[in-house]
Design a protein around this motif. Structure first.
Motif, mmCIF file in Angstrom:
data_model
loop_
_atom_site.group_PDB
_atom_site.id
_atom_site.type_symbol
_atom_site.label_atom_id
_atom_site.label_comp_id
_atom_site.label_asym_id
_atom_site.label_seq_id
_atom_site.Cartn_x
_atom_site.Cartn_y
_atom_site.Cartn_z
ATOM 1 N N UNK A 9 0.839 -1.207 0.000
ATOM 2 C CA UNK A 9 0.000 0.000 0.000
ATOM 3 C C UNK A 9 0.873 1.257 0.000
ATOM 4 N N UNK A 10 1.973 1.218 0.748
ATOM 5 C CA UNK A 10 2.879 2.360 0.802
ATOM 6 C C UNK A 10 3.501 2.643 -0.557
ATOM 7 N N UNK A 11 3.930 1.589 -1.248
ATOM 8 C CA UNK A 11 4.541 1.770 -2.562
ATOM 9 C C UNK A 11 3.543 2.343 -3.573
ATOM 10 N N UNK A 12 2.278 1.924 -3.505
ATOM 11 C CA UNK A 12 1.262 2.481 -4.402
ATOM 12 C C UNK A 12 1.072 3.971 -4.121
ATOM 13 N N UNK A 13 1.040 4.339 -2.833
ATOM 14 C CA UNK A 13 0.904 5.758 -2.481
ATOM 15 C C UNK A 13 2.109 6.554 -2.966
ATOM 16 N N UNK A 14 3.311 6.008 -2.799
ATOM 17 C CA UNK A 14 4.507 6.708 -3.278
ATOM 18 C C UNK A 14 4.478 6.871 -4.792
ATOM 19 N N UNK A 15 4.032 5.825 -5.482
ATOM 20 C CA UNK A 15 3.996 5.887 -6.952
ATOM 21 C C UNK A 15 3.007 6.941 -7.427
ATOM 22 N N UNK A 16 1.946 7.168 -6.680
ATOM 23 C CA UNK A 16 0.939 8.152 -7.091
ATOM 24 C C UNK A 16 1.344 9.576 -6.732
ATOM 25 N N UNK A 17 2.305 9.747 -5.840
ATOM 26 C CA UNK A 17 2.637 11.083 -5.343
ATOM 27 C C UNK A 17 3.110 12.049 -6.435
ATOM 28 N N UNK A 18 4.064 11.699 -7.323
ATOM 29 C CA UNK A 18 4.485 12.676 -8.341
ATOM 30 C C UNK A 18 3.336 13.126 -9.242
ATOM 31 N N UNK A 19 2.376 12.230 -9.476
ATOM 32 C CA UNK A 19 1.263 12.593 -10.360
ATOM 33 C C UNK A 19 0.325 13.610 -9.735
ATOM 34 N N UNK A 20 0.407 13.827 -8.419
ATOM 35 C CA UNK A 20 -0.426 14.863 -7.796
ATOM 36 C C UNK A 20 -0.121 16.237 -8.355
#
Length: 422
Positions: A9-20
């Motif tokens: 779950x943490x890795x998915x959140x990290x992967x989505x962060x730059x796209x914010x």
């Protein structure tokens, strides 16, 4: 262990962060909301710390991130995560009652932060643990060339944002376990992997081999001593020897260039798999309560009074498919009073504090001690208690074959009641 699921779950959140900070931010908000919400369901609010802090600090490490816009989108993701978590937590608390609601909302989180009810350790405890979790890399990598690291500044800042705040807070929290750090390790792996890929660092083969050989020796000695029986001891030692052989193959190889990272990683993976196999073969019987749980389930269905001396944490509930809880008490006086009142009942314990001179009906190795079952009348020595005429082996091992209060009891000799086998 759910720390691995939290890491996902943490890795998915990290992967989505730059796209914010990009054009596809609605998809990033949805992905982060699901990742953080699932992480909260997996392990509680700590998921917001390990998964959300890098996004909170994105304006520092991500050049294109605008602070106000990024934080508003992060707030939307957090609201979605909270709604997802509450969609389970509120109905569960309503169904489970006040005590269960306190456990899931307060005890499991606040209880670990302020004064841990389990695994309480000093603030510095993670400092020697972290290098051991980073083996073999922490001991096998040395500086190579001076080539520039692609996007090194961004990677280093992201690593600091993802690792440092969470590590400091984990160190300040009272409850500590090595696997609590698992969601933070990918940040360190990313920073190291970028340097290895750029040639700034190189892997020294004999150092990797030495680490693997030492792991093999530790497995052979440690699990060899912990094994329940001779066969398990031999199997654990054999796995340890195999790990040593893997390590020696790296040590004896003459290489003038850096050892390929994939070979070092596969060698470590092979050693860890062999460690797991050694544990299963050598020490897993110390964690297997199936035989005892089946007997307790059959006794429960037959109407035999049961008491667990000491905390039980549902030790036998799932393995025995129990349909009713086993009463428990940590008060020795209460155990004695119950035994006097129920001489035909069974007293179950895995705590070393509860040890009686009477011969147990059943005993098996369990973790670093043993799991024992006594007939209550044997503990009290009560004159009114009838002679011991039944053993655990008189009950069927499958509860389905023993309807409630109809389980047959066959007469047997008192000596037969002393068997400690399954």
């Amino acid at each position: 262990m759910f720390d691995m699921l939290l890491t996902l779950c943490t890795l998915v959140a990290w992967r989505a962060t730059p796209a914010l900070a990009g054009r596809r931010w609605p998809l990033a908000v949805a992905a982060m909301a699901v990742a953080l919400g699932a992480g909260v369901l997996v392990k509680g609010p700590v998921a917001l710390l390990v998964g959300g802090v890098p996004a909170l600090l994105a304006p520092w490490w991500l050049p294109q991130a605008r602070p106000l816009v990024t934080w508003l989108r992060l707030l939307a993701a957090l609201l979605g995560a909270v709604l997802l978590a509450l969609a389970w937590a509120l109905p569960a608390a309503r169904a489970g009652g006040t005590q269960y609601a306190d456990a899931i909302f307060l005890h499991q989180t606040v209880g670990r932060v302020v004064q841990s009810f389990a695994h309480a350790r000093p603030w510095w405890w993670y400092l020697p643990i972290l290098p051991a979790m980073m083996l073999p890399w922490v001991a096998s990598v040395r500086r190579g060339g001076s080539a520039p690291v692609p996007a090194g500044g961004v990677v280093d800042r992201f690593m600091a944002a993802a690792f440092v705040p969470a590590f400091v807070l984990f160190s300040l929290i009272s409850g500590k376990q090595p696997h609590y750090l698992l969601p933070l390790l990918p940040a360190l792996a990313l920073a190291g992997g970028v340097r290895l890929g750029a040639g700034r660092w190189r892997v020294v083969g004999w150092r990797v081999g030495l680490v693997l050989a030492l792991i093999g020796i530790a497995v052979a000695v440690g699990l060899g001593r912990l094994a329940v029986n001779h066969a398990g001891r031999i199997e654990a030692i054999a796995c340890g020897v195999l790990i040593v052989v893997v390590g020696l193959s790296f040590i004896m190889e003459r290489r003038t260039t850096s050892l390929p990272v994939d070979r070092a990683a596969l060698g470590m993976l092979a050693a860890l798999l062999l460690c797991k196999l050694a544990f299963v073969l050598g020490a897993a019987p110390r964690y297997d309560v199936m035989a005892a749980a089946r007997r307790v389930a059959a006794a429960q269905q037959a109407g035999v009074p049961l008491l667990f001396a000491g905390p039980q944490y549902g030790l036998l509930t799932f393995a025995g498919r129990l349909t009713a809880p086993i009463p428990a008490t940590a008060n020795p006086a209460a155990v004695a009073a119950w035994a006097h009142a129920h001489p035909q009942g069974w007293v179950i314990t895995n705590e070393p504090d509860y040890h009686y001179p009477a011969t147990p009906l059943y005993r098996q190795p369990y973790r670093d001690g043993s799991l024992r079952i006594w007939r209550a009348g044997d503990l009290t020595g009560a004159a009114s208690a009838p002679p011991l005429t039944q053993t655990l082996s008189d009950y069927p091992t499958s509860p389905a074959r023993c309807p409630p209060r109809t389980c047959p009891m066959r007469a047997t000799s008192p000596r037969a009641a002393t068997g400690n086998g399954p």
